[in-house]
Design a protein around this motif. Structure first.
Motif, PDB file in Angstrom:
ATOM      1  N   ASP A  10       0.572  -0.965   0.114  1.00 24.82           N
ATOM      2  CA  ASP A  10      -0.049   0.093  -0.053  1.00 24.82           C
ATOM      3  C   ASP A  10       0.985   1.104  -0.248  1.00 24.82           C
ATOM      4  N   LYS A  32      -4.990   8.679   0.410  1.00 26.54           N
ATOM      5  CA  LYS A  32      -5.606   7.813   1.287  1.00 26.54           C
ATOM      6  C   LYS A  32      -6.910   7.344   0.836  1.00 26.54           C
ATOM      7  N   ASN A  36      -7.291   3.143   0.271  1.00 29.28           N
ATOM      8  CA  ASN A  36      -8.247   2.370   1.052  1.00 29.28           C
ATOM      9  C   ASN A  36      -9.390   1.805   0.310  1.00 29.28           C
TER      10      ASN A  36
END
Length: 146
Positions: A10, A32, A36
């Motif tokens: 990630d 983000k 996510n």
């Protein structure tokens, strides 16, 4: 085609996004959010990473195309396989199907529609999603019957 597996974290994706969004005042929030949401599936992260490399996913088959589908991915327990073989609906452990949809962000990217005879010899039309690993192109095949 030879495949090479590369592990990407990630954090690797975050760095790529932050570097490419460097002029945006909301780059941390955007990064983000993307990581996510796409992190819920390995396919999403893979597609984002490949897009940074300029690689787009290619599909070997088209909507509407008739193909062979391997029986081992289908619900054969519902089928009258003996009758289907007798009627030559099965060829080399495959049946005919049509591609009805392509779902790019899914490993099982092909939605297919196919017909079979159930245990009571009734014609059933069904559909499912499968990967290209279970599909073969239909080519003109001559079967010598004696």
């Amino acid at each position: 085609m030879k495949k090479i597996n590369i592990e990407i974290t990630d954090r690797d994706i975050e760095i790529l996004l932050l570097n490419n969004l460097k002029d945006s005042p909301n780059k941390k929030l955007i990064t983000k959010t993307i990581v996510n949401h796409l992190g819920t599936t390995d396919m999403g992260i893979e597609c984002v990473y490949k897009s940074f490399l300029g690689i787009d996913r290619k599909f070997d088959y088209k909507i509407g195309q008739e193909v062979w589908v391997k029986l081992d991915i289908l619900p054969t327990w519902r089928m009258n396989l003996d009758k289907m073989k007798e009627e030559k609906r099965i060829f080399q452990e495959q049946i005919r199907a049509f591609i009805t949809e392509i779902v790019p962000l899914n490993r099982h990217c092909y939605r297919i529609e196919y017909e079979y005879l159930d245990k009571e010899d009734k014609e059933v039309k069904d559909q499912t999603q499968i990967s290209e690993l279970y599909i073969n192109p239909i080519e003109e095949i001559t079967i010598n019957e004696k």
